[in-house]
Scaffold this active site. Structure first.
Site, PDB file in Angstrom:
ATOM      1  N   ARG A 180       1.751  14.131  13.313  1.00 35.12           N
ATOM      2  CA  ARG A 180       2.296  13.772  11.996  1.00 35.12           C
ATOM      3  C   ARG A 180       2.822  15.050  11.326  1.00 35.12           C
ATOM      4  NH1 ARG A 180      -0.031   8.810  10.499  1.00 35.12           N
ATOM      5  NH2 ARG A 180       1.593   8.633   8.900  1.00 35.12           N
ATOM      6  N   LYS A 235       0.842  -1.219   0.000  1.00 34.02           N
ATOM      7  CA  LYS A 235       0.000   0.000   0.000  1.00 34.02           C
ATOM      8  C   LYS A 235       0.868   1.256   0.000  1.00 34.02           C
ATOM      9  CE  LYS A 235      -1.599   1.603   4.013  1.00 34.02           C
ATOM     10  NZ  LYS A 235      -1.339   3.017   4.359  1.00 34.02           N
ATOM     11  N   ASN A 236       1.877   1.290   0.867  1.00 34.20           N
ATOM     12  CA  ASN A 236       2.647   2.522   1.017  1.00 34.20           C
ATOM     13  C   ASN A 236       3.587   2.783  -0.152  1.00 34.20           C
ATOM     14  OD1 ASN A 236       1.242   3.008   3.302  1.00 34.20           O
ATOM     15  ND2 ASN A 236       2.830   2.269   4.689  1.00 34.20           N
ATOM     16  N   ILE A 258       4.966  17.764   9.126  1.00 39.33           N
ATOM     17  CA  ILE A 258       5.473  17.687   7.743  1.00 39.33           C
ATOM     18  C   ILE A 258       6.562  18.739   7.498  1.00 39.33           C
ATOM     19  CG2 ILE A 258       3.341  16.707   6.777  1.00 39.33           C
ATOM     20  CD1 ILE A 258       2.744  19.535   5.687  1.00 39.33           C
ATOM     21  N   ASP A 259       7.177  19.203   8.596  1.00 38.15           N
ATOM     22  CA  ASP A 259       8.207  20.240   8.450  1.00 38.15           C
ATOM     23  C   ASP A 259       9.374  19.812   7.564  1.00 38.15           C
ATOM     24  OD1 ASP A 259       8.487  18.516  10.852  1.00 38.15           O
ATOM     25  OD2 ASP A 259      10.456  19.436  10.928  1.00 38.15           O
ATOM     26  N   GLN A 260       9.723  18.544   7.579  1.00 33.89           N
ATOM     27  CA  GLN A 260      10.847  18.084   6.745  1.00 33.89           C
ATOM     28  C   GLN A 260      10.482  18.073   5.267  1.00 33.89           C
ATOM     29  OE1 GLN A 260      14.003  17.475   8.226  1.00 33.89           O
ATOM     30  NE2 GLN A 260      12.791  18.532   9.772  1.00 33.89           N
ATOM     31  N   CYS A 315      -3.961  12.368  13.282  1.00 36.23           N
ATOM     32  CA  CYS A 315      -4.405  10.987  13.120  1.00 36.23           C
ATOM     33  C   CYS A 315      -4.255  10.270  14.454  1.00 36.23           C
ATOM     34  CB  CYS A 315      -3.638  10.303  11.997  1.00 36.23           C
ATOM     35  SG  CYS A 315      -2.167   9.530  12.526  1.00 36.23           S
ATOM     36  N   ARG A 327      -4.157  10.822   4.062  1.00 34.53           N
ATOM     37  CA  ARG A 327      -3.021  11.708   4.357  1.00 34.53           C
ATOM     38  C   ARG A 327      -2.024  11.724   3.206  1.00 34.53           C
ATOM     39  NH1 ARG A 327      -0.978  13.337   8.610  1.00 34.53           N
ATOM     40  NH2 ARG A 327       1.112  12.907   7.882  1.00 34.53           N
ATOM     41  N   ILE A 339       8.887   5.744  17.090  1.00 35.38           N
ATOM     42  CA  ILE A 339       8.591   6.550  15.904  1.00 35.38           C
ATOM     43  C   ILE A 339       7.426   7.511  16.151  1.00 35.38           C
ATOM     44  CG2 ILE A 339       7.970   6.492  13.455  1.00 35.38           C
ATOM     45  CD1 ILE A 339      10.683   5.190  13.953  1.00 35.38           C
ATOM     46  N   ARG A 355      -8.617   0.157   4.993  1.00 38.25           N
ATOM     47  CA  ARG A 355      -7.767   1.160   4.334  1.00 38.25           C
ATOM     48  C   ARG A 355      -6.498   0.505   3.784  1.00 38.25           C
ATOM     49  NH1 ARG A 355      -5.803   5.707   7.920  1.00 38.25           N
ATOM     50  NH2 ARG A 355      -4.538   5.916   6.038  1.00 38.25           N
ATOM     51  N   ASP A 368       4.861  -0.083  12.018  1.00 38.86           N
ATOM     52  CA  ASP A 368       3.558  -0.569  11.529  1.00 38.86           C
ATOM     53  C   ASP A 368       3.296  -2.014  11.935  1.00 38.86           C
ATOM     54  OD1 ASP A 368       3.567   1.257   8.375  1.00 38.86           O
ATOM     55  OD2 ASP A 368       3.182   1.850  10.447  1.00 38.86           O
TER      56      ASP A 368
END
Ligand code: EPZ
Length: 432
Positions: free
Chosen positions: A122, A22-23, A124-126, A117, A93, A327, A397, A305
């Site tokens: 989560r 999926k990812n 997203i600065d990077q 979530c 996302r 993580i 999902r 995960d």
């Protein structure tokens, strides 16, 4: 709302085919819009996340043809906008991968800020740091990220934190930038490598994916490709852990054993016998698992995960185990549900101290997120008595035909949306 009814106590036995990752699919489907040529992508898992992302991609004018359940053909020669609707971001996302793809190809992208979530912050600065380093302006306006660049220029980018998403997003934005880009402290997950291989199959020049330094030489144009997505190591790991928790004997097929090495190592520590083949792994579990210690880490460490799944399995081991989540900051929410099934787990600042119990007992439980939902299904399969798992939309999902695959391994699991439907399905099953 669909639910699963599970009658536990059966060991899982047999062989299950693993689908596409999926990812990896979410990254590759996004990157496919970076060429005007047709792109054919195979082994796309038929799960909610990939289907919603394809709808988001169609919403900007990309023609998406479903050749079969797992093959899509995309034609991005007539994209009409570089703006992703808020509704799609609310549902998935990973829509934010469209920033890297659209910015890289068209120099512009407007994508809603991803919401929170259930597994923690989560940030997203990077991602944004990488886009800016390539020369883009990045504004946050009315809840959306607006990234724009007249011209993207390669740069040397050092990630402050190992981030799968940021590595993927920056790789896409950089592959058509002029000049060289180096991404230091890059994520090394198999799906990062799969994306790099896909982009290279379209004519990109990316080296070092799978190491912590990725070197990219920008190219002016990408061409079409036919590409097959790698197997999903988390889906495979989930079935391997289900075998361990139900003292079963399960073979996962269509896998890349190397991607499962850390999961395999932990299963062996917990007393399982694991046999590796070219494209399959067999897990033969003991009557009772032994304890072990786990700390989630970026690949090739133990995957976050797979954290809920091993916690469920170790909850039935003889003795005390420790699972540390390094993580995400809130990925033990499911423990409250597991406690209702009889688990004895104490969570303190990101670490679960697990005292093994003799058995779980069935209960009505709710899936708090994708992987925890799958883990609670494993607990229900191992439990005495019946469980009802609610909110299975989270599970669907990322797991294709999860109930059908478990049923093929001997699980007594029924998907239903009403008591009446459950009664009918059970009567039919008795009749067969
Ligand atoms: C990807 O999420 C996966 N999602 C997640 O899988 C997976 O858990 C995660 O990688 C880790 O392997 C997809 O691939 C669609 P990160 P992502 O960026 O990219 C922090 C599933 O179950 N961070 O590697 O969002 C972040 O807060 C999902 O399929 C920053 O601080 O993960 C987290 O603590 C759940 N700033 C850590 O890094 C950033 O800019 C790792 O996040 C980015 C991330």
């Amino acid at each position: 709302m669909d639910k699963y009814a599970i009658i536990g106590g059966q060991s899982l036995n047999g062989t299950v085919e693993i689908g596409g990752a999926k990812n990896a699919a979410l990254a590759i489907l996004s990157a496919a819009v970076m060429t005007d040529d047709p792109v054919i992508i195979e082994n796309v898992p038929d799960v909610r996340d990939t289907m919603v992302l394809l709808q988001a991609i169609e919403s900007i004018g990309v023609k998406v043809e479903h050749r079969d359940r797992h093959t899509v053909c995309m034609d991005s020669s007539h994209i009409t906008a570089c703006i992703i609707d808020d509704d799609f971001m609310k549902r998935i996302r990973a829509s934010y991968y469209m920033i890297g793809a659209l910015l890289g190809k068209y120099g512009h992208a407007e994508v809603p800020l991803p919401g929170g979530c259930n597994i923690g912050i989560r940030a997203i600065d990077q991602h944004l740091k990488g886009f800016k380093a390539l020369g883009a302006t990045v504004e946050i306006e009315h809840g959306s990220i607006i990234a724009h660049a007249e011209h993207l220029t390669g740069n040397h980018i050092f990630m402050d934190k190992v981030s799968v998403g940021a590595t993927i997003n920056v790789m896409m934005a950089a592959c058509m930038a002029s000049g060289k880009t180096t991404i230091e402290n890059a994520a090394k997950e198999p799906h990062v490598v799969d994306l790099a291989n896909f982009l290279n199959s379209m004519g990109a020049n990316i080296k070092g994916a799978g190491t912590d330094v990725i070197r990219i030489k920008g190219v002016p144009k990408l061409h079409g490709s036919e590409y097959t997505i790698i197997p999903d190591q988390i889906e495979a790991g989930t079935f391997m852990m289900a075998a361990a928790a139900t003292h079963g004997d399960v073979t996962v097929k269509n896998v890349i054993p190397k991607h499962l090495e850390c999961i395999t190592a932990k299963l062996i520590e917990a007393g399982c016998r694991v046999v590796e083949y070219d494209d399959a792994v067999r897990v033969i579990a003991p009557e009772k698992l032994s304890t072990t210690q786990v700390k989630t880490l970026p690949y090739p460490g133990y995957p976050t995960d797979m954290q809920p799944q091993i916690t469920v399995a170790l909850g039935l081991a003889t003795g005390t185990s420790i699972v540390t989540e390094s993580i995400f900051d809130n990925r033990f929410k499911y423990v409250d549900e597991l406690t209702r099934m009889g688990a004895s787990i104490k969570v303190e600042s990101g670490t679960a101290i697990i005292t093994g119990v003799e058995k779980y007992t069935g209960a009505v439980i709710a899936a708090p997120d994708l992987r925890a939902g799958a883990a609670l299904v494993i607990a229900a399969l191992a439990a005495d008595g019946e469980s009802i798992v609610e909110d299975i939309k989270y599970i669907e999902r990322g797991y294709e035909d999860f109930d059908l695959k478990l049923e093929s391994l001997g699980a007594d699991i029924t998907k239903f949306s009403s008591e009446n439907e459950l009664r009918k399905k059970r009567l039919k099953a008795v009749g067969n």
